[in-house]
Design a protein around this motif. Structure first.
Motif, PDB file in Angstrom:
ATOM      1  N   LEU A   1       0.825  -1.200   0.000  1.00 21.15           N
ATOM      2  CA  LEU A   1       0.000   0.000   0.000  1.00 21.15           C
ATOM      3  C   LEU A   1       0.864   1.256   0.000  1.00 21.15           C
ATOM      4  N   LYS A   2       1.913   1.280   0.804  1.00 20.95           N
ATOM      5  CA  LYS A   2       2.824   2.434   0.832  1.00 20.95           C
ATOM      6  C   LYS A   2       3.438   2.677  -0.545  1.00 20.95           C
ATOM      7  N   ALA A   3       3.860   1.608  -1.208  1.00 20.00           N
ATOM      8  CA  ALA A   3       4.475   1.742  -2.534  1.00 20.00           C
ATOM      9  C   ALA A   3       3.475   2.319  -3.534  1.00 20.00           C
ATOM     10  N   ILE A   4       2.244   1.862  -3.468  1.00 20.12           N
ATOM     11  CA  ILE A   4       1.212   2.337  -4.399  1.00 20.12           C
ATOM     12  C   ILE A   4       0.818   3.780  -4.089  1.00 20.12           C
ATOM     13  N   GLN A   5       0.716   4.109  -2.800  1.00 21.19           N
ATOM     14  CA  GLN A   5       0.273   5.447  -2.411  1.00 21.19           C
ATOM     15  C   GLN A   5       1.259   6.542  -2.809  1.00 21.19           C
ATOM     16  N   GLN A   6       2.490   6.193  -3.147  1.00 21.60           N
ATOM     17  CA  GLN A   6       3.426   7.195  -3.650  1.00 21.60           C
ATOM     18  C   GLN A   6       2.886   7.833  -4.930  1.00 21.60           C
ATOM     19  N   HIS A   7       2.121   7.081  -5.692  1.00 20.70           N
ATOM     20  CA  HIS A   7       1.588   7.557  -6.968  1.00 20.70           C
ATOM     21  C   HIS A   7       0.067   7.635  -6.992  1.00 20.70           C
ATOM     22  N   ALA A   8      -0.579   6.887  -6.117  1.00 19.10           N
ATOM     23  CA  ALA A   8      -2.047   6.875  -6.050  1.00 19.10           C
ATOM     24  C   ALA A   8      -2.460   6.994  -4.581  1.00 19.10           C
ATOM     25  N   PRO A   9      -2.348   8.213  -4.018  1.00 17.83           N
ATOM     26  CA  PRO A   9      -2.569   8.398  -2.581  1.00 17.83           C
ATOM     27  C   PRO A   9      -3.978   8.072  -2.094  1.00 17.83           C
ATOM     28  N   ASN A  10      -4.959   8.011  -2.985  1.00 16.83           N
ATOM     29  CA  ASN A  10      -6.323   7.697  -2.571  1.00 16.83           C
ATOM     30  C   ASN A  10      -6.569   6.197  -2.428  1.00 16.83           C
ATOM     31  N   THR A  11      -5.575   5.379  -2.725  1.00 22.24           N
ATOM     32  CA  THR A  11      -5.702   3.929  -2.554  1.00 22.24           C
ATOM     33  C   THR A  11      -5.630   3.622  -1.060  1.00 22.24           C
ATOM     34  N   THR A  12      -6.570   2.813  -0.581  1.00 22.98           N
ATOM     35  CA  THR A  12      -6.641   2.491   0.852  1.00 22.98           C
ATOM     36  C   THR A  12      -6.635   0.976   1.055  1.00 22.98           C
ATOM     37  N   GLU A  13      -6.641   0.574   2.311  1.00 25.59           N
ATOM     38  CA  GLU A  13      -6.692  -0.859   2.646  1.00 25.59           C
ATOM     39  C   GLU A  13      -7.923  -1.528   2.062  1.00 25.59           C
ATOM     40  N   GLN A  14      -9.007  -0.780   1.893  1.00 25.24           N
ATOM     41  CA  GLN A  14     -10.232  -1.359   1.328  1.00 25.24           C
ATOM     42  C   GLN A  14     -10.055  -1.754  -0.136  1.00 25.24           C
ATOM     43  N   HIS A  15      -9.026  -1.262  -0.786  1.00 19.46           N
ATOM     44  CA  HIS A  15      -8.770  -1.581  -2.187  1.00 19.46           C
ATOM     45  C   HIS A  15      -7.917  -2.839  -2.347  1.00 19.46           C
ATOM     46  N   ILE A  16      -7.550  -3.464  -1.225  1.00 18.54           N
ATOM     47  CA  ILE A  16      -6.675  -4.645  -1.260  1.00 18.54           C
ATOM     48  C   ILE A  16      -7.446  -5.890  -0.853  1.00 18.54           C
ATOM     49  N   LYS A  17      -7.315  -6.929  -1.656  1.00 22.84           N
ATOM     50  CA  LYS A  17      -7.861  -8.250  -1.300  1.00 22.84           C
ATOM     51  C   LYS A  17      -6.688  -9.217  -1.260  1.00 22.84           C
ATOM     52  N   LEU A  18      -6.510  -9.894  -0.117  1.00 19.91           N
ATOM     53  CA  LEU A  18      -5.401 -10.835   0.067  1.00 19.91           C
ATOM     54  C   LEU A  18      -5.892 -12.269   0.044  1.00 19.91           C
ATOM     55  N   ARG A  19      -5.031 -13.160  -0.440  1.00 20.82           N
ATOM     56  CA  ARG A  19      -5.318 -14.597  -0.357  1.00 20.82           C
ATOM     57  C   ARG A  19      -3.984 -15.337  -0.271  1.00 20.82           C
TER      58      ARG A  19
ATOM     59  N   THR B   1      -4.785  -8.563  -4.742  1.00 21.35           N
ATOM     60  CA  THR B   1      -5.388  -7.826  -5.842  1.00 21.35           C
ATOM     61  C   THR B   1      -5.652  -6.430  -5.307  1.00 21.35           C
ATOM     62  N   VAL B   2      -5.034  -5.445  -5.940  1.00 19.74           N
ATOM     63  CA  VAL B   2      -5.182  -4.062  -5.498  1.00 19.74           C
ATOM     64  C   VAL B   2      -5.809  -3.264  -6.632  1.00 19.74           C
ATOM     65  N   THR B   3      -6.928  -2.639  -6.338  1.00 18.40           N
ATOM     66  CA  THR B   3      -7.602  -1.800  -7.329  1.00 18.40           C
ATOM     67  C   THR B   3      -7.080  -0.378  -7.185  1.00 18.40           C
TER      68      THR B   3
END
Length: 91
Positions: free
Chosen positions: A34-52, A63-65
Motif C-alpha cells: 500500500l505504501k508503494a502504491i500510495q506514492q503515486h495513487a494516494p487515494n488507494t486504501t486498505e479497502q482496495h486490497i484483497k489478500l489470499r 489484488t489491489v484496485t
C-alpha cells in the motif's frame, strides 16, 4: 486505404485497474504494498486490497484496485510495486 490503421488504446483512462501482486508471506506485506502504491495513487486504501494466501502458505497474493489517470500514471505505480523487495511478481 492507408497501410497504417488507427490503433485504439488498450485501456481507456481514467480507469480502475486491478494489479495482481504476489510476494512472500509476511505480516507487513499489505501495508508495504500500500505504501508503494500510495506514492503515486494516494487515494488507494486498505479497502482496495484483497489478500489470499497460497495453498502452501509460503506466499500471499494481493489484488489491489488502483484508479489510474493515464498509461504513464499506471506505469509509475507498476514500477513502484515491482521494485519493492517483498514483491515477487506483478500481473
Amino acid at each position: 486505404m492507408s497501410q497504417q490503421a488507427e490503433q485504439k488504446p488498450l485501456i481507456e483512462f481514467p480507469t480502475d485497474f486491478n494489479l495482481k501482486i504476489m510476494g512472500a508471506q509476511h505480516p507487513d506485506f499489505a501495508s508495504e504494498i500500500l505504501k508503494a502504491i500510495q506514492q503515486h495513487a494516494p487515494n488507494t486504501t486498505e479497502q482496495h486490497i484483497k489478500l489470499r494466501p497460497s495453498s502452501g502458505g509460503n506466499f500471499v497474493g494481493a489484488t489491489v484496485t488502483v484508479h489510474a489517470q493515464s498509461q504513464e500514471h499506471l506505469d509509475n505505480i507498476y514500477r513502484s510495486v515491482t521494485s519493492h523487495p517483498m514483491v515477487k511478481v506483478v500481473f
